[in-house]
Design a protein around this motif. Structure first.
Motif, short mmCIF file in Angstrom:
data_model
loop_
_atom_site.label_atom_id
_atom_site.label_comp_id
_atom_site.label_asym_id
_atom_site.label_seq_id
_atom_site.Cartn_x
_atom_site.Cartn_y
_atom_site.Cartn_z
N ASP A 1 0.85 -1.18 0.00
CA ASP A 1 0.00 0.00 0.00
C ASP A 1 0.89 1.23 0.00
OD1 ASP A 1 -2.28 1.46 -0.06
OD2 ASP A 1 -2.80 1.21 2.05
N GLY A 2 0.30 2.35 -0.41
CA GLY A 2 1.01 3.62 -0.37
C GLY A 2 0.37 4.55 0.64
N THR A 3 1.16 5.41 1.26
CA THR A 3 0.65 6.37 2.23
C THR A 3 1.38 7.69 2.05
OG1 THR A 3 0.22 6.76 4.58
CG2 THR A 3 2.29 5.68 4.04
N GLN A 4 0.68 8.78 2.29
CA GLN A 4 1.24 10.12 2.12
C GLN A 4 1.76 10.64 3.45
OE1 GLN A 4 1.45 11.71 -0.82
NE2 GLN A 4 0.19 10.36 -2.09
N ILE A 5 3.02 11.08 3.46
CA ILE A 5 3.63 11.71 4.64
C ILE A 5 3.77 13.20 4.34
CG2 ILE A 5 5.59 11.74 6.20
CD1 ILE A 5 4.03 9.14 6.29
N PRO A 6 3.00 14.08 4.98
CA PRO A 6 3.08 15.51 4.69
C PRO A 6 4.44 16.10 5.05
CG PRO A 6 1.06 14.98 5.88
CD PRO A 6 1.93 13.76 5.95
N ILE A 7 4.88 17.06 4.24
CA ILE A 7 6.12 17.79 4.50
C ILE A 7 5.85 19.27 4.24
CG2 ILE A 7 7.61 15.84 3.89
CD1 ILE A 7 8.09 17.21 1.18
N THR A 8 6.78 20.12 4.68
CA THR A 8 6.68 21.54 4.37
C THR A 8 7.03 21.76 2.90
OG1 THR A 8 8.96 21.84 5.13
CG2 THR A 8 7.20 22.28 6.71
N ALA A 9 6.60 22.89 2.37
CA ALA A 9 6.85 23.18 0.96
C ALA A 9 8.35 23.27 0.69
CB ALA A 9 6.17 24.49 0.58
N PRO A 10 8.87 22.51 -0.27
CA PRO A 10 10.31 22.55 -0.55
C PRO A 10 10.69 23.82 -1.28
CG PRO A 10 9.20 21.10 -2.11
CD PRO A 10 8.15 21.54 -1.13
N ALA A 11 11.97 24.14 -1.24
CA ALA A 11 12.46 25.35 -1.92
C ALA A 11 12.41 25.16 -3.44
CB ALA A 11 13.88 25.66 -1.47
N GLU A 12 12.58 23.92 -3.91
CA GLU A 12 12.53 23.62 -5.33
C GLU A 12 11.25 22.83 -5.63
OE1 GLU A 12 16.05 21.55 -6.36
OE2 GLU A 12 17.39 23.20 -5.83
N ASN A 13 10.73 23.03 -6.84
CA ASN A 13 9.51 22.34 -7.28
C ASN A 13 8.36 22.54 -6.28
OD1 ASN A 13 10.96 21.29 -9.52
ND2 ASN A 13 11.68 19.57 -8.26
N GLU A 14 8.16 23.77 -5.88
CA GLU A 14 7.13 24.05 -4.89
C GLU A 14 5.73 23.74 -5.40
OE1 GLU A 14 5.75 27.73 -1.93
OE2 GLU A 14 7.43 27.96 -3.31
N ALA A 15 5.55 23.76 -6.71
CA ALA A 15 4.23 23.49 -7.28
C ALA A 15 3.90 22.01 -7.35
CB ALA A 15 4.12 24.10 -8.68
N ASP A 16 4.87 21.14 -7.00
CA ASP A 16 4.67 19.69 -7.08
C ASP A 16 3.93 19.22 -5.83
OD1 ASP A 16 4.73 17.08 -7.81
OD2 ASP A 16 6.90 16.82 -7.64
N VAL A 17 2.60 19.13 -5.91
CA VAL A 17 1.78 18.72 -4.78
C VAL A 17 1.03 17.44 -5.14
CG1 VAL A 17 1.50 21.05 -3.91
CG2 VAL A 17 -0.14 20.16 -5.57
N ASN A 18 0.46 16.78 -4.14
CA ASN A 18 -0.28 15.56 -4.39
C ASN A 18 -1.72 15.88 -4.77
OD1 ASN A 18 -1.58 16.22 -2.01
ND2 ASN A 18 -0.49 14.72 -0.77
N ARG A 19 -2.53 14.84 -4.89
CA ARG A 19 -3.90 15.02 -5.36
C ARG A 19 -4.76 15.78 -4.35
NH1 ARG A 19 -3.36 10.03 -3.16
NH2 ARG A 19 -5.03 9.28 -1.78
N LYS A 20 -4.30 15.88 -3.09
CA LYS A 20 -5.01 16.64 -2.06
C LYS A 20 -4.47 18.05 -1.93
CE LYS A 20 -7.54 13.12 -0.88
NZ LYS A 20 -9.00 13.08 -1.17
N PHE A 21 -3.55 18.42 -2.84
CA PHE A 21 -3.01 19.77 -2.92
C PHE A 21 -2.17 20.15 -1.71
CE2 PHE A 21 -7.00 19.73 -5.35
CZ PHE A 21 -6.49 19.99 -6.61
N PHE A 22 -1.40 19.21 -1.16
CA PHE A 22 -0.39 19.54 -0.17
C PHE A 22 0.88 18.77 -0.49
CE2 PHE A 22 -2.71 16.00 1.78
CZ PHE A 22 -1.68 15.16 2.19
N HIS A 23 2.00 19.26 -0.01
CA HIS A 23 3.29 18.63 -0.29
C HIS A 23 3.46 17.40 0.59
CE1 HIS A 23 3.78 22.88 -1.48
NE2 HIS A 23 4.54 22.40 -2.44
N SER A 24 3.99 16.34 0.00
CA SER A 24 4.13 15.09 0.75
C SER A 24 5.14 14.18 0.07
CB SER A 24 2.77 14.37 0.86
OG SER A 24 2.33 13.97 -0.43
#
Length: 356
Positions: free
Chosen positions: A170-193
């Motif tokens: 199975d896969g699971t999402q671990i949230p993280i703070t917005a990175p300095a690079e590729n900040e627009a790369d978010v998951n389907r729930k629109f948060f960085h992980s």
């Protein structure tokens, strides 16, 4: 002209003033965590005193300071700082206040222990597991026999369960703070992980992939991981169980999307109940290590911390450590469903006909 044999009087006055204003260096007392009761240790560090001693023994060569100057931390103190961070996931400042040390020291201790635990990954996270393959298959097979009375009698009439299951994935999402690079790369729930793939057998994590951003689909992570390549080379005779986020393959069986009454429906029931254990494993992992609720570090360091927590999880399971109450709150996967492979559908139909 000043005499060369006499020091500059300005320098002498500066020394006098500096000595007068110098504050006495005060050392805050360090905690001896092994002196606390077991309930205190579990609440704050998630491990008993015996397991903390065990962890200190195996990690000491990698986390001991090279010098004792400046009241350097002992390996036990370094380990306790990192365990406290993993357990509650608070800010580094809060950890520093609780452990009576500086914030920078907490950061270095967490990093040092994280890299030391990462060294143990090839030893502590092994597929198909530390037990013989037949033992893991029997454990997973027995999960089917623990149904409620109605479902249990129904399944027992059809050979009781799924054969040759080597694990659940199975896969699971671990949230993280917005990175300095590729900040627009978010998951389907629109948060960085970080999208973490976990494969387990009897609550022991046997494979982990923690290097992909949350926007990457589960099926791609499995397709490009080493475990998938090992199955493709024919190293194993069994197969894995996954949800509809993966394509049905001979080595990875997924449930029927629209099951017909009879064998297909019973197959889905058995599949769902067996695969629920990987969701339980993920729930235990996140409940035990609250830092995984959100990591306030760079993506690279977040991946290292995730791997370190998986290693600690396996050690806790092997040593019989208790775990906090489990909360399984991952929402249903709404990724696009990948197309099944014809050989995978044939393997699934064969098992459904012969065992259900």
């Amino acid at each position: 002209m000043d005499c060369p044999f006499i020091r500059n009087p300005i320098d002498v006055e500066a020394v006098i003033i500096r000595n007068a204003l110098r504050r006495e260096r005060i050392f805050r007392p360090r905690l001896d965590i092994l002196s606390f009761p077991e309930e205190y240790l579990f609440e704050r560090y998630r491990f008993s005193s015996n397991t903390i001693i065990y962890l200190n023994h195996i990690l000491r060569p990698y986390i001991t300071n090279l010098t004792h100057r400046g009241r350097a931390l002992t390996s036990e103190q370094t380990l306790s700082i990192a365990l406290r961070f993993f357990a509650n996931g608070s800010f580094l400042y809060n950890i520093s206040v609780a452990e009576h040390i500086g914030k920078a020291t907490v950061c270095r201790a967490v990093r040092k222990v994280t890299l030391a635990l990462k060294r143990l990954l090839p030893v502590m996270v092994v597929f198909p597991g530390h037990k013989p393959v037949a033992t893991n298959v029997e454990i997973i097979y027995s999960v089917i026999l623990s149904y409620e009375s109605g479902v249990s009698s129904l399944i027992s009439c059809h050979f009781a369960g799924l054969p040759n299951v080597m694990g659940c994935i199975d896969g699971t999402q671990i949230p993280i703070t917005a990175p300095a690079e590729n900040e627009a790369d978010v998951n389907r729930k629109f948060f960085h992980s970080i999208n973490v793939q976990i494969c387990d057998a009897a609550c022991i994590v046997t494979n982990v992939e923690a290097k992909w951003p949350g926007s990457v689909h589960d099926s791609r992570i499995y397709r490009e991981c080493r475990l998938s390549n090992r199955f493709a080379r024919g190293e194993f005779d069994g197969y894995l169980l996954g949800d509809r986020g993966y394509p049905c393959q001979p080595s990875l069986l997924t449930p029927y999307p629209d099951p017909e009454p009879g064998p297909q429906q019973r197959f889905n029931v058995a599949h769902c109940r067996t695969r629920a254990q990987v969701e339980m494993t993920v729930g235990i992992l996140k409940s035990r290590f609250q830092c995984l609720q959100k990591l306030r570090v760079t993506p690279e360091r977040a991946c290292d911390i995730i791997v370190a927590c998986v290693v600690l999880h396996n050690i806790a399971i092997i040593r019989g450590e208790q775990h906090p109450a489990v909360q399984i709150n991952d929402p249903a996967d709404d990724h696009p469903i990948p197309a099944d492979i014809q050989d995978g559908r044939a393997a699934r139909d064969l098992i459904a006909r012969n065992y259900f």
